[in-house]
Scaffold this active site. Sequence first.
Site, PDB file in Angstrom:
ATOM      1  CB  SER A   1      25.448  40.635  23.901  1.00 22.91           C
ATOM      2  OG  SER A   1      25.993  40.992  22.639  1.00 22.91           O
TER       3      SER A   1
ATOM      4  CE1 TYR B   1      22.923  45.825  24.273  1.00 14.96           C
ATOM      5  CE2 TYR B   1      24.831  45.050  23.040  1.00 14.96           C
ATOM      6  CZ  TYR B   1      23.536  44.854  23.505  1.00 14.96           C
ATOM      7  OH  TYR B   1      22.872  43.688  23.204  1.00 14.96           O
TER       8      TYR B   1
HETATM    9  P1  NDP Z   1      13.982  43.410  20.820  1.00 14.43           P
HETATM   10  O1  NDP Z   1      14.096  44.889  20.830  1.00 14.43           O
HETATM   11  O2  NDP Z   1      13.163  42.780  19.756  1.00 14.43           O
HETATM   12  O3  NDP Z   1      13.480  42.869  22.216  1.00 14.43           O
HETATM   13  C1  NDP Z   1      13.743  43.526  23.441  1.00 14.43           C
HETATM   14  C2  NDP Z   1      12.588  43.227  24.382  1.00 14.43           C
HETATM   15  O4  NDP Z   1      12.859  43.816  25.652  1.00 14.43           O
HETATM   16  C3  NDP Z   1      11.267  43.785  23.889  1.00 14.43           C
HETATM   17  O5  NDP Z   1      10.288  42.777  24.029  1.00 14.43           O
HETATM   18  C4  NDP Z   1      10.980  44.939  24.822  1.00 14.43           C
HETATM   19  O6  NDP Z   1       9.555  45.069  24.979  1.00 14.43           O
HETATM   20  C5  NDP Z   1      11.676  44.470  26.106  1.00 14.43           C
HETATM   21  N1  NDP Z   1      12.055  45.558  27.000  1.00 14.43           N
HETATM   22  C6  NDP Z   1      12.836  46.627  26.735  1.00 14.43           C
HETATM   23  N2  NDP Z   1      12.918  47.427  27.813  1.00 14.43           N
HETATM   24  C7  NDP Z   1      12.147  46.839  28.773  1.00 14.43           C
HETATM   25  C8  NDP Z   1      11.826  47.181  30.109  1.00 14.43           C
HETATM   26  N3  NDP Z   1      12.278  48.304  30.681  1.00 14.43           N
HETATM   27  N4  NDP Z   1      11.015  46.347  30.814  1.00 14.43           N
HETATM   28  C9  NDP Z   1      10.537  45.214  30.252  1.00 14.43           C
HETATM   29  N5  NDP Z   1      10.813  44.840  28.993  1.00 14.43           N
HETATM   30  C10 NDP Z   1      11.617  45.644  28.270  1.00 14.43           C
HETATM   31  O7  NDP Z   1      15.501  42.875  20.730  1.00 14.43           O
HETATM   32  P2  NDP Z   1      16.149  41.421  20.937  1.00 14.43           P
HETATM   33  O8  NDP Z   1      15.140  40.366  20.903  1.00 14.43           O
HETATM   34  O9  NDP Z   1      17.304  41.366  20.026  1.00 14.43           O
HETATM   35  O10 NDP Z   1      16.744  41.574  22.410  1.00 14.43           O
HETATM   36  C11 NDP Z   1      16.593  40.601  23.415  1.00 14.43           C
HETATM   37  C12 NDP Z   1      17.912  40.476  24.179  1.00 14.43           C
HETATM   38  O11 NDP Z   1      18.898  39.908  23.321  1.00 14.43           O
HETATM   39  C13 NDP Z   1      18.481  41.795  24.681  1.00 14.43           C
HETATM   40  O12 NDP Z   1      18.942  41.643  26.009  1.00 14.43           O
HETATM   41  C14 NDP Z   1      19.646  42.040  23.739  1.00 14.43           C
HETATM   42  O13 NDP Z   1      20.646  42.827  24.335  1.00 14.43           O
HETATM   43  C15 NDP Z   1      20.099  40.611  23.483  1.00 14.43           C
HETATM   44  N6  NDP Z   1      20.937  40.433  22.301  1.00 14.43           N
HETATM   45  C16 NDP Z   1      20.450  40.718  21.053  1.00 14.43           C
HETATM   46  C17 NDP Z   1      21.257  40.577  19.952  1.00 14.43           C
HETATM   47  C18 NDP Z   1      20.792  40.937  18.579  1.00 14.43           C
HETATM   48  O14 NDP Z   1      21.635  40.982  17.638  1.00 14.43           O
HETATM   49  N7  NDP Z   1      19.503  41.186  18.352  1.00 14.43           N
HETATM   50  C19 NDP Z   1      22.638  40.048  20.066  1.00 14.43           C
HETATM   51  C20 NDP Z   1      23.034  39.769  21.411  1.00 14.43           C
HETATM   52  C21 NDP Z   1      22.199  39.947  22.476  1.00 14.43           C
HETATM   53  P3  NDP Z   1       8.842  46.445  25.426  1.00 14.43           P
HETATM   54  O15 NDP Z   1       9.456  47.525  24.583  1.00 14.43           O
HETATM   55  O16 NDP Z   1       7.407  46.190  25.139  1.00 14.43           O
HETATM   56  O17 NDP Z   1       9.111  46.596  26.894  1.00 14.43           O
END
Ligand code: NDP
Length: 250
Positions: free
Chosen positions: A145, A158
């Site tokens: 990020s 974070y």
């Molecule tokens: P979402 O919350 O939409 O996606 C996060 C995903 O991670 C979900 O599919 C969730 O599915 C999965 N997840 C969470 N915990 C676990 C776990 N313990 N085991 C397996 N899967 C897990 O958010 P984003 O798409 O935004 O996030 C994706 C990545 O992008 C993250 O690493 C985030 O930090 C990064 N990011 C996002 C930004 C933004 O502005 N959105 C900016 C910069 C980076 P489930 O709950 O079913 O497990």
Amino acid sequence: MSYDNLSGRTAVVTGAASGIGEAVAVRLAAEGARVALLARRADRLETVAAKIRAAGGEALAVVADVTDDASVQAAADAVHGALGTVDLVVNNAGVMLPHPVDDGRLDEWQRMIDTNVTGVLRAFTGDLVTVAARGGTADLVNISSIGAHLVFPTYAVYGATKAAVTQLSQALRAEFGPRDVRVTNIEPGLTETELADHIGSDEGRAQVDGMLAAMGSLSAADLADLVGYVTSRPRHVNLSQVVALPTRQA
Ligand code: NDP
């Protein structure tokens, strides 16, 4: 743009139940890759997998918690059994749980560290080295990020987890690059997903809404396009670090 040479690749995407991971899985499958989707919510994974299959792609939904070693190992076994050796891994699963440091939310700090840092999968690195050794293209993509570099109140842990991912990516590249495995660290800026839905306070949520209103956002599909681009370069080209921001994000 279409990325023709992803056809025939075998990919694993963590956090593929929503947001960036879902979009990446859908895009890689549309480009011809076979894709294993990992996350905890079985229903959401099945919905994404069904969408991919309906479009003619190949998808495997595997319930996995990246914070749990046994779960990750069982998922790796399931992926290997169904799809064989993996040559493209996208470590995307993550959680963002902002708190003032003096709230002392050790539980949520630990959850972020376990998911965002420890959860960066080690289960498939052997596959990547094997594929590269026999002349194939192998990719490890970590979703960090821009928060790895910026400082926001309440985002101390974070930001620290994402700084760790960026550092880890560089270290992994030093280990795997000489063995022809590409490592790419992607640092997105504000992206419209479910990430902020897990913020517990109205204040925290309002802060994100304010940023969205002021700066706009990337879509998850923008990040999927980027992952498609970096993983479809010629084998000797490794885009090691990519920062992708909404144009108005400073
Ligand atoms: P979402 O919350 O939409 O996606 C996060 C995903 O991670 C979900 O599919 C969730 O599915 C999965 N997840 C969470 N915990 C676990 C776990 N313990 N085991 C397996 N899967 C897990 O958010 P984003 O798409 O935004 O996030 C994706 C990545 O992008 C993250 O690493 C985030 O930090 C990064 N990011 C996002 C930004 C933004 O502005 N959105 C900016 C910069 C980076 P489930 O709950 O079913 O497990």
